[in-house]
Design a protein around this motif. Structure first.
Motif, PDB file in Angstrom:
ATOM      1  N   GLU A  32       0.827  -1.205   0.000  1.00 22.28           N
ATOM      2  CA  GLU A  32       0.000   0.000   0.000  1.00 22.28           C
ATOM      3  C   GLU A  32       0.860   1.253   0.000  1.00 22.28           C
ATOM      4  OE1 GLU A  32      -2.602  -0.276   3.301  1.00 22.28           O
ATOM      5  OE2 GLU A  32      -3.988  -1.679   2.335  1.00 22.28           O
ATOM      6  N   LEU A  33       1.948   1.238   0.728  1.00 22.42           N
ATOM      7  CA  LEU A  33       2.850   2.375   0.769  1.00 22.42           C
ATOM      8  C   LEU A  33       3.699   2.484  -0.490  1.00 22.42           C
ATOM      9  CD1 LEU A  33       4.051   2.154   4.482  1.00 22.42           C
ATOM     10  CD2 LEU A  33       2.609   3.922   3.499  1.00 22.42           C
ATOM     11  N   SER A  34       3.721   1.432  -1.278  1.00 15.09           N
ATOM     12  CA  SER A  34       4.549   1.421  -2.492  1.00 15.09           C
ATOM     13  C   SER A  34       3.743   1.644  -3.770  1.00 15.09           C
ATOM     14  CB  SER A  34       5.294   0.078  -2.594  1.00 15.09           C
ATOM     15  OG  SER A  34       6.111  -0.128  -1.461  1.00 15.09           O
ATOM     16  N   ILE A  35       2.446   1.761  -3.618  1.00  9.72           N
ATOM     17  CA  ILE A  35       1.596   1.933  -4.793  1.00  9.72           C
ATOM     18  C   ILE A  35       1.588   3.406  -5.218  1.00  9.72           C
ATOM     19  CG2 ILE A  35      -0.760   1.779  -5.682  1.00  9.72           C
ATOM     20  CD1 ILE A  35      -1.212  -0.537  -3.732  1.00  9.72           C
ATOM     21  N   ALA A  36       2.000   3.656  -6.428  1.00  8.32           N
ATOM     22  CA  ALA A  36       2.007   5.029  -6.951  1.00  8.32           C
ATOM     23  C   ALA A  36       0.595   5.429  -7.360  1.00  8.32           C
ATOM     24  CB  ALA A  36       2.945   5.130  -8.137  1.00  8.32           C
ATOM     25  N   ILE A  37       0.238   6.643  -7.031  1.00  9.42           N
ATOM     26  CA  ILE A  37      -1.110   7.161  -7.306  1.00  9.42           C
ATOM     27  C   ILE A  37      -1.002   8.416  -8.157  1.00  9.42           C
ATOM     28  CG2 ILE A  37      -3.183   8.159  -6.251  1.00  9.42           C
ATOM     29  CD1 ILE A  37      -2.721   6.436  -3.841  1.00  9.42           C
ATOM     30  N   ASP A  38      -1.934   8.583  -9.087  1.00 10.99           N
ATOM     31  CA  ASP A  38      -2.004   9.803  -9.891  1.00 10.99           C
ATOM     32  C   ASP A  38      -2.697  10.897  -9.083  1.00 10.99           C
ATOM     33  OD1 ASP A  38      -0.798   8.832 -12.243  1.00 10.99           O
ATOM     34  OD2 ASP A  38      -2.644   7.779 -12.777  1.00 10.99           O
ATOM     35  N   PHE A  39      -1.997  12.005  -8.913  1.00  7.27           N
ATOM     36  CA  PHE A  39      -2.553  13.145  -8.193  1.00  7.27           C
ATOM     37  C   PHE A  39      -2.898  14.263  -9.179  1.00  7.27           C
ATOM     38  CE2 PHE A  39      -0.149  10.977  -4.902  1.00  7.27           C
ATOM     39  CZ  PHE A  39      -0.996  11.042  -3.810  1.00  7.27           C
ATOM     40  N   PRO A  40      -3.916  15.058  -8.862  1.00  7.35           N
ATOM     41  CA  PRO A  40      -4.248  16.185  -9.753  1.00  7.35           C
ATOM     42  C   PRO A  40      -3.115  17.201  -9.769  1.00  7.35           C
ATOM     43  CG  PRO A  40      -5.464  16.348  -7.681  1.00  7.35           C
ATOM     44  CD  PRO A  40      -4.802  15.003  -7.682  1.00  7.35           C
ATOM     45  N   LYS A  41      -2.888  17.782 -10.929  1.00  9.29           N
ATOM     46  CA  LYS A  41      -1.830  18.790 -11.041  1.00  9.29           C
ATOM     47  C   LYS A  41      -2.301  20.112 -10.441  1.00  9.29           C
ATOM     48  CE  LYS A  41       0.325  16.824 -15.165  1.00  9.29           C
ATOM     49  NZ  LYS A  41       0.788  17.061 -16.547  1.00  9.29           N
ATOM     50  N   PRO A  42      -1.394  20.852  -9.837  1.00  6.63           N
ATOM     51  CA  PRO A  42      -1.778  22.164  -9.278  1.00  6.63           C
ATOM     52  C   PRO A  42      -2.101  23.152 -10.390  1.00  6.63           C
ATOM     53  CG  PRO A  42       0.599  21.886  -9.170  1.00  6.63           C
ATOM     54  CD  PRO A  42       0.036  20.573  -9.633  1.00  6.63           C
ATOM     55  N   ASP A  43      -2.845  24.179 -10.058  1.00  4.65           N
ATOM     56  CA  ASP A  43      -3.135  25.236 -11.031  1.00  4.65           C
ATOM     57  C   ASP A  43      -1.827  25.853 -11.516  1.00  4.65           C
ATOM     58  OD1 ASP A  43      -5.813  24.815 -10.725  1.00  4.65           O
ATOM     59  OD2 ASP A  43      -6.071  26.370  -9.211  1.00  4.65           O
ATOM     60  N   ASN A  44      -1.702  25.995 -12.826  1.00  6.28           N
ATOM     61  CA  ASN A  44      -0.473  26.517 -13.414  1.00  6.28           C
ATOM     62  C   ASN A  44      -0.504  28.029 -13.534  1.00  6.28           C
ATOM     63  OD1 ASN A  44       0.717  23.953 -13.792  1.00  6.28           O
ATOM     64  ND2 ASN A  44      -0.479  23.652 -15.661  1.00  6.28           N
ATOM     65  N   LEU A  45       0.659  28.602 -13.786  1.00  2.80           N
ATOM     66  CA  LEU A  45       0.753  30.026 -14.076  1.00  2.80           C
ATOM     67  C   LEU A  45       0.336  30.277 -15.516  1.00  2.80           C
ATOM     68  CD1 LEU A  45       4.200  30.965 -12.472  1.00  2.80           C
ATOM     69  CD2 LEU A  45       1.938  31.217 -11.467  1.00  2.80           C
ATOM     70  N   ASP A  46      -0.297  31.416 -15.760  1.00  5.81           N
ATOM     71  CA  ASP A  46      -0.605  31.773 -17.138  1.00  5.81           C
ATOM     72  C   ASP A  46       0.653  32.322 -17.809  1.00  5.81           C
ATOM     73  OD1 ASP A  46      -0.325  34.514 -16.400  1.00  5.81           O
ATOM     74  OD2 ASP A  46      -2.411  34.577 -15.769  1.00  5.81           O
ATOM     75  N   SER A  47       0.584  32.534 -19.104  1.00  5.93           N
ATOM     76  CA  SER A  47       1.759  32.936 -19.878  1.00  5.93           C
ATOM     77  C   SER A  47       2.318  34.285 -19.429  1.00  5.93           C
ATOM     78  CB  SER A  47       1.408  32.986 -21.372  1.00  5.93           C
ATOM     79  OG  SER A  47       0.338  33.886 -21.602  1.00  5.93           O
ATOM     80  N   PHE A  48       1.429  35.215 -19.060  1.00  9.81           N
ATOM     81  CA  PHE A  48       1.884  36.537 -18.643  1.00  9.81           C
ATOM     82  C   PHE A  48       2.653  36.456 -17.328  1.00  9.81           C
ATOM     83  CE2 PHE A  48       1.240  40.743 -16.613  1.00  9.81           C
ATOM     84  CZ  PHE A  48       1.780  41.537 -17.613  1.00  9.81           C
ATOM     85  N   SER A  49       2.165  35.644 -16.388  1.00  7.27           N
ATOM     86  CA  SER A  49       2.846  35.476 -15.106  1.00  7.27           C
ATOM     87  C   SER A  49       4.197  34.781 -15.289  1.00  7.27           C
ATOM     88  CB  SER A  49       1.964  34.681 -14.142  1.00  7.27           C
ATOM     89  OG  SER A  49       0.757  35.367 -13.862  1.00  7.27           O
ATOM     90  N   LYS A  50       4.219  33.745 -16.121  1.00  5.82           N
ATOM     91  CA  LYS A  50       5.476  33.033 -16.382  1.00  5.82           C
ATOM     92  C   LYS A  50       6.533  33.979 -16.938  1.00  5.82           C
ATOM     93  CE  LYS A  50       3.603  28.415 -17.267  1.00  5.82           C
ATOM     94  NZ  LYS A  50       3.389  27.361 -18.309  1.00  5.82           N
ATOM     95  N   LYS A  51       6.107  34.843 -17.831  1.00  2.97           N
ATOM     96  CA  LYS A  51       7.031  35.795 -18.450  1.00  2.97           C
ATOM     97  C   LYS A  51       7.635  36.738 -17.419  1.00  2.97           C
ATOM     98  CE  LYS A  51       7.179  39.392 -22.023  1.00  2.97           C
ATOM     99  NZ  LYS A  51       6.364  40.135 -23.035  1.00  2.97           N
ATOM    100  N   ASN A  52       6.843  37.114 -16.429  1.00  2.92           N
ATOM    101  CA  ASN A  52       7.295  38.096 -15.449  1.00  2.92           C
ATOM    102  C   ASN A  52       8.133  37.500 -14.316  1.00  2.92           C
ATOM    103  OD1 ASN A  52       6.030  41.053 -15.737  1.00  2.92           O
ATOM    104  ND2 ASN A  52       4.581  39.574 -16.588  1.00  2.92           N
ATOM    105  N   ILE A  53       8.036  36.186 -14.085  1.00  2.20           N
ATOM    106  CA  ILE A  53       8.812  35.593 -12.986  1.00  2.20           C
ATOM    107  C   ILE A  53       9.864  34.615 -13.497  1.00  2.20           C
ATOM    108  CG2 ILE A  53       6.833  35.805 -11.431  1.00  2.20           C
ATOM    109  CD1 ILE A  53       6.621  32.728 -11.566  1.00  2.20           C
ATOM    110  N   ARG A  54      10.189  34.702 -14.784  1.00  2.00           N
ATOM    111  CA  ARG A  54      11.157  33.745 -15.336  1.00  2.00           C
ATOM    112  C   ARG A  54      12.541  33.880 -14.704  1.00  2.00           C
ATOM    113  NH1 ARG A  54      10.327  36.700 -20.776  1.00  2.00           N
ATOM    114  NH2 ARG A  54      11.611  38.566 -20.553  1.00  2.00           N
ATOM    115  N   GLU A  55      12.828  35.047 -14.110  1.00  2.00           N
ATOM    116  CA  GLU A  55      14.123  35.248 -13.444  1.00  2.00           C
ATOM    117  C   GLU A  55      14.110  34.743 -11.996  1.00  2.00           C
ATOM    118  OE1 GLU A  55      16.687  36.220 -15.094  1.00  2.00           O
ATOM    119  OE2 GLU A  55      15.521  36.576 -16.924  1.00  2.00           O
ATOM    120  N   TRP A  56      12.966  34.320 -11.509  1.00  2.00           N
ATOM    121  CA  TRP A  56      12.868  33.830 -10.131  1.00  2.00           C
ATOM    122  C   TRP A  56      13.228  32.347 -10.125  1.00  2.00           C
ATOM    123  CZ3 TRP A  56       7.779  33.630  -6.793  1.00  2.00           C
ATOM    124  CH2 TRP A  56       8.145  33.498  -5.447  1.00  2.00           C
ATOM    125  N   LYS A  57      14.506  32.046  -9.981  1.00  2.00           N
ATOM    126  CA  LYS A  57      15.034  30.695 -10.132  1.00  2.00           C
ATOM    127  C   LYS A  57      14.520  29.743  -9.059  1.00  2.00           C
ATOM    128  CE  LYS A  57      17.374  31.962 -13.688  1.00  2.00           C
ATOM    129  NZ  LYS A  57      16.886  31.567 -15.034  1.00  2.00           N
TER     130      LYS A  57
END
Length: 230
Positions: A32-57
């Motif tokens: 049971e502890l070794s069974i991999a489960i598919d989890f929902p992906k978190p909400d992503n950044l939109d293109s405008f936000s990605k462009k503005n924080i691309r320097e935030w390593k």
């Protein structure tokens, strides 16, 4: 003697069965502890936000690391818990974009760090259940998604404000020549009030002159007495 031997055999068989049952339970728990489960992906950044924080390593590193949790087993999640906690602490202490330096965003970072600490604590619980680990993984994903939502909201507001400012500047630039032209026309336009006063003064002088003329005429031509007067 035979009874004693029989009792010993039965007792050993009972102990053997008990160990077998315990081992079977452990074998059931371990997968049971070794069974991999598919989890929902978190909400992503939109293109405008990605462009503005691309320097935030630090954000990019954490975001890339969390991709491992898209499909992961409880054991793998526990093994990655300490590294996840360190990456979140690094993100929290990093130099963030100025627009993100607000209380609401820092609160979400604190919540994310607390959830990561909770996952680390689970690594020290020997009897931890797979369901508990999976629930904690889901909490971390949800909090990270809310962090992305806040970033999108802040940059969406910034984009709107910038658009309004540009439109306002364009309006002023378009109307400024018109305003200047109107001022110029007003400066060159004859003063109606001044002309009116001038005309009034001229008419008054003419009227006075005419009146004086009549009086002079009367004084010049005196009344001649008639016979009736005599």
């Amino acid at each position: 003697m035979k009874k004693a031997t029989l009792l010993i055999i039965l007792f050993c068989s009972f102990l053997g069965c008990k160990k077998t049952i315990k081992k079977q339970k452990e074998n059931i728990k371990k997968p049971e502890l070794s069974i991999a489960i598919d989890f929902p992906k978190p909400d992503n950044l939109d293109s405008f936000s990605k462009k503005n924080i691309r320097e935030w390593k630090e954000y990019e590193v954490l975001n890339s690391f969390l991709e491992r949790f898209d499909k992961i087993s409880p054991n793998e999640a526990l093994n990655n818990a300490i590294e996840l906690k360190d990456l979140i602490a690094s993100l929290k202490d990093s130099v963030k974009p100025k627009i993100l330096e607000i209380g609401a965003f820092n609160t979400r970072l604190n919540v994310l760090e607390n959830e990561a600490f909770r996952l680390v604590d689970m690594t020290y619980i020997s009897a931890i259940k797979a369901e508990e680990v999976n629930t904690q993984i889901l909490k971390i994903i949800e909090v990270f998604g809310s962090l992305n939502q806040k970033i999108n909201t802040l940059y969406s507001q910034k984009r709107f404000e910038d658009a309004v400012l540009i439109d306002d500047n364009n309006y002023q630039a378009d109307t400024l020549p018109v305003k200047k032209e109107r001022v110029k026309k007003q400066q060159t336009k004859p003063n109606i009030n001044t002309n009116t006063n001038t005309n009034t003064n001229t008419n008054t002088k003419s009227l006075k002159k005419l009146t004086l003329g009549n009086q002079n005429a009367k004084s010049k031509f005196k009344k001649i007495p008639t016979k009736k007067d005599n």
